[in-house]
Enzyme design. Structure first.
Site, mmCIF file in Angstrom:
data_model
loop_
_atom_site.group_PDB
_atom_site.id
_atom_site.type_symbol
_atom_site.label_atom_id
_atom_site.label_comp_id
_atom_site.label_asym_id
_atom_site.label_seq_id
_atom_site.Cartn_x
_atom_site.Cartn_y
_atom_site.Cartn_z
ATOM 1 N N GLN A 148 0.848 -1.196 0.000
ATOM 2 C CA GLN A 148 0.000 0.000 0.000
ATOM 3 C C GLN A 148 0.878 1.239 0.000
ATOM 4 O O GLN A 148 0.388 2.355 -0.068
ATOM 5 C CB GLN A 148 -0.879 0.010 1.256
ATOM 6 C CG GLN A 148 -1.817 -1.174 1.344
ATOM 7 C CD GLN A 148 -2.363 -1.336 2.754
ATOM 8 O OE1 GLN A 148 -3.380 -0.775 3.102
ATOM 9 N NE2 GLN A 148 -1.669 -2.112 3.563
ATOM 10 N N ASP A 204 6.084 4.874 -1.383
ATOM 11 C CA ASP A 204 7.432 5.434 -1.210
ATOM 12 C C ASP A 204 8.502 4.794 -2.092
ATOM 13 O O ASP A 204 9.649 5.265 -2.123
ATOM 14 C CB ASP A 204 7.859 5.354 0.267
ATOM 15 C CG ASP A 204 7.780 3.944 0.835
ATOM 16 O OD1 ASP A 204 7.984 2.971 0.085
ATOM 17 O OD2 ASP A 204 7.510 3.810 2.043
ATOM 18 N N HIS A 259 -1.444 1.488 -4.253
ATOM 19 C CA HIS A 259 -1.869 2.887 -4.067
ATOM 20 C C HIS A 259 -1.026 3.874 -4.874
ATOM 21 O O HIS A 259 -0.988 5.056 -4.547
ATOM 22 C CB HIS A 259 -1.841 3.256 -2.574
ATOM 23 C CG HIS A 259 -2.894 2.551 -1.774
ATOM 24 N ND1 HIS A 259 -2.924 2.535 -0.385
ATOM 25 C CD2 HIS A 259 -3.979 1.834 -2.158
ATOM 26 C CE1 HIS A 259 -3.968 1.838 0.022
ATOM 27 N NE2 HIS A 259 -4.616 1.397 -1.022
ATOM 28 N N CYS A 292 -1.878 14.362 -14.648
ATOM 29 C CA CYS A 292 -2.864 15.436 -14.697
ATOM 30 C C CYS A 292 -4.204 14.915 -14.189
ATOM 31 O O CYS A 292 -4.644 13.838 -14.559
ATOM 32 C CB CYS A 292 -3.008 15.958 -16.119
ATOM 33 S SG CYS A 292 -4.333 17.164 -16.232
ATOM 34 N N CYS A 316 -1.348 21.469 -15.522
ATOM 35 C CA CYS A 316 -0.925 20.747 -16.730
ATOM 36 C C CYS A 316 -1.131 21.704 -17.911
ATOM 37 O O CYS A 316 -1.882 22.675 -17.804
ATOM 38 C CB CYS A 316 -1.820 19.515 -16.867
ATOM 39 S SG CYS A 316 -1.697 18.618 -18.413
ATOM 40 N N CYS A 339 -2.934 21.250 -20.312
ATOM 41 C CA CYS A 339 -4.355 21.217 -20.710
ATOM 42 C C CYS A 339 -5.197 22.122 -19.815
ATOM 43 O O CYS A 339 -6.385 22.317 -20.058
ATOM 44 C CB CYS A 339 -4.900 19.794 -20.659
ATOM 45 S SG CYS A 339 -5.373 19.242 -18.999
ATOM 46 N N THR A 350 0.784 -3.063 8.584
ATOM 47 C CA THR A 350 -0.435 -2.371 8.123
ATOM 48 C C THR A 350 -1.519 -2.469 9.189
ATOM 49 O O THR A 350 -1.681 -3.523 9.818
ATOM 50 C CB THR A 350 -0.951 -2.935 6.778
ATOM 51 O OG1 THR A 350 -2.210 -2.302 6.477
ATOM 52 C CG2 THR A 350 -1.116 -4.439 6.768
ATOM 53 N N ASN A 372 3.490 -6.780 13.228
ATOM 54 C CA ASN A 372 3.079 -5.390 13.429
ATOM 55 C C ASN A 372 3.480 -4.960 14.847
ATOM 56 O O ASN A 372 3.622 -5.797 15.726
ATOM 57 C CB ASN A 372 1.549 -5.303 13.295
ATOM 58 C CG ASN A 372 1.088 -3.925 12.853
ATOM 59 O OD1 ASN A 372 1.293 -3.538 11.712
ATOM 60 N ND2 ASN A 372 0.509 -3.174 13.754
ATOM 61 N N GLU A 420 1.648 -3.578 16.937
ATOM 62 C CA GLU A 420 0.533 -3.789 17.876
ATOM 63 C C GLU A 420 -0.565 -4.594 17.187
ATOM 64 O O GLU A 420 -0.546 -4.731 15.965
ATOM 65 C CB GLU A 420 -0.010 -2.421 18.307
ATOM 66 C CG GLU A 420 -0.456 -1.607 17.116
ATOM 67 C CD GLU A 420 -0.624 -0.118 17.393
ATOM 68 O OE1 GLU A 420 -0.216 0.352 18.453
ATOM 69 O OE2 GLU A 420 -1.187 0.553 16.503
HETATM 70 P P1 OAD Z 1 -1.261 2.838 8.945
HETATM 71 O O1 OAD Z 1 -0.588 4.086 9.348
HETATM 72 O O2 OAD Z 1 -2.747 2.808 9.003
HETATM 73 O O3 OAD Z 1 -0.747 1.617 9.835
HETATM 74 C C1 OAD Z 1 0.610 1.361 10.044
HETATM 75 C C2 OAD Z 1 0.721 0.160 10.948
HETATM 76 O O4 OAD Z 1 2.091 -0.127 11.087
HETATM 77 C C3 OAD Z 1 0.172 0.391 12.360
HETATM 78 O O5 OAD Z 1 -0.672 -0.702 12.711
HETATM 79 C C4 OAD Z 1 1.419 0.448 13.258
HETATM 80 O O6 OAD Z 1 1.195 -0.149 14.528
HETATM 81 C C5 OAD Z 1 2.386 -0.409 12.450
HETATM 82 N N1 OAD Z 1 3.809 -0.074 12.656
HETATM 83 C C6 OAD Z 1 4.390 1.131 12.904
HETATM 84 N N2 OAD Z 1 5.719 1.030 12.960
HETATM 85 C C7 OAD Z 1 6.020 -0.270 12.726
HETATM 86 C C8 OAD Z 1 7.237 -1.014 12.651
HETATM 87 N N3 OAD Z 1 8.433 -0.448 12.823
HETATM 88 N N4 OAD Z 1 7.144 -2.345 12.390
HETATM 89 C C9 OAD Z 1 5.953 -2.954 12.222
HETATM 90 N N5 OAD Z 1 4.769 -2.308 12.297
HETATM 91 C C10 OAD Z 1 4.803 -0.984 12.533
HETATM 92 O O7 OAD Z 1 -0.714 2.475 7.489
HETATM 93 P P2 OAD Z 1 -1.354 1.540 6.378
HETATM 94 O O8 OAD Z 1 -1.997 0.343 6.956
HETATM 95 O O9 OAD Z 1 -0.308 1.345 5.343
HETATM 96 O O10 OAD Z 1 -3.845 5.080 1.748
HETATM 97 O O11 OAD Z 1 -2.466 2.497 5.788
HETATM 98 C C11 OAD Z 1 -3.214 2.085 4.706
HETATM 99 C C12 OAD Z 1 -3.555 3.250 3.812
HETATM 100 O O12 OAD Z 1 -4.167 4.303 4.543
HETATM 101 C C13 OAD Z 1 -2.341 3.947 3.200
HETATM 102 O O13 OAD Z 1 -1.849 3.295 2.060
HETATM 103 C C14 OAD Z 1 -2.901 5.275 2.829
HETATM 104 C C15 OAD Z 1 -3.580 5.568 4.142
HETATM 105 O O14 OAD Z 1 -4.479 6.544 4.174
HETATM 106 C C16 OAD Z 1 -4.184 6.095 0.946
HETATM 107 O O15 OAD Z 1 -3.641 7.189 1.006
HETATM 108 C C17 OAD Z 1 -5.244 5.755 -0.043
#
Ligand code: OAD
Length: 250
Positions: free
Chosen positions: A100, A103, A118, A126, A146, A148, A186, A211, A213
């Site tokens: 997701q 970067d 994502h 654009c 852009c 356009c 995640t 994770n 937590e």
């Molecule tokens: P989140 O910020 O929602 O969750 C990150 C998770 O990583 C959390 O559960 C933390 O506890 C865990 N975490 C933090 N540091 C860590 C480490 N060193 N090792 C292991 N776990 C760790 O991020 P995503 O689940 O990626 O989408 O969020 C999903 C989507 O929501 C993103 O892609 C983005 C966002 O809004 C869009 O922008 C569409």
């Protein structure tokens, strides 16, 4: 960390492994997560910035948020967890990495086939004509246009938008054939990516969460390990490699 022998053996023998990563895997590279303590920017949640509504209402504000994130990402490098996944890809017969994250760190760590669900923050397109724009706009503090006339936006997926079809399809297909599925860093709250580990579970994969937590899906997975991915994954992988070597010698 004490990893179960079941997980080590399953990973060592797996013909098909699929992985979903989120912001947590890049946290130790210095990229702030979205829902952690440092996830807010100007007190705004990602849902209030990463949407077409937000962009149309205030293009400069949304542009500035992405420029802020781009600045943060300029000097970062992959960490040990990214490198382990790149190495796994080279050694497992059928390996799929869905992320997701926008970067680009998996690619920089050497992963060859990354399903970017994502998009990628290093690209722009654009908002009106859809053209990909090969310019970084590093110094631009306000949303740019852009040729356009439409606004330029980062080539990422916003809330309410459809994910790119092929990476999404391939991610679900991989979840359905995986022997082992890893959900790493995640919060598993943003759909449809959050359904991937559960899809894998429904198709009989051994599903493991790594994770800091517990998350929304923790009670549904086979095993969960709490700690930083940058240390847990290399620790686990070392044991899996040792197990593989043992297997070869028998
Ligand atoms: P989140 O910020 O929602 O969750 C990150 C998770 O990583 C959390 O559960 C933390 O506890 C865990 N975490 C933090 N540091 C860590 C480490 N060193 N090792 C292991 N776990 C760790 O991020 P995503 O689940 O990626 O989408 O969020 C999903 C989507 O929501 C993103 O892609 C983005 C966002 O809004 C869009 O922008 C569409």
């Amino acid at each position: 960390m004490q990893f179960s022998s079941e997980l080590i053996e399953r990973l060592a023998k797996a013909k098909s492994v699929a992985v979903l990563t989120g912001a947590g895997i890049s946290a130790e590279s210095g990229v702030p997560t979205f829902r952690g303590e440092d996830g807010l920017w100007k007190n705004l949640k990602p849902e209030e910035l990463a949407s077409m509504d937000a962009f149309l209402k205030n293009p400069d504000l949304v542009w500035q948020w992405y420029q802020f994130r781009r600045d943060l990402m300029r000097d970062i490098t992959p960490n040990a967890a990214h490198y382990v996944l790149a190495d796994m890809e080279a050694k497992v017969e059928d390996f799929t990495l869905s992320t997701q994250n926008i970067d680009g760190l998996h690619i920089r760590a050497g992963s060859q086939h990354v399903l970017e669900l994502h998009g990628n923050i290093s690209r722009n397109r654009c908002n009106s004509c859809g053209k990909l724009i090969e310019h970084s706009f590093e110094e631009e503090k306000k949303a740019v246009h852009c040729e356009c006339g439409g606004f330029v936006r980062p080539d990422v997926v916003w809330f309410g938008e459809t994910l790119p079809a092929k990476p999404l399809y391939d991610s679900f297909a991989a979840a359905e054939r995986a022997d082992v599925y890893l959900s790493i860093g995640t919060s598993a709250v943003v759909q449809p990516a959050a359904s991937l580990p559960l899809e894998a579970k429904n198709y009989n994969a051994y599903v493991v969460e790594i994770n800091l937590e517990p998350t929304e899906i923790s009670s549904l997975v086979d095993e969960q390990y709490h700690g930083p991915a940058g240390s847990l994954l290399p620790e686990l992988y070392k044991l899996v490699e040792e197990e593989r070597e043992l297997g070869k010698n028998h």
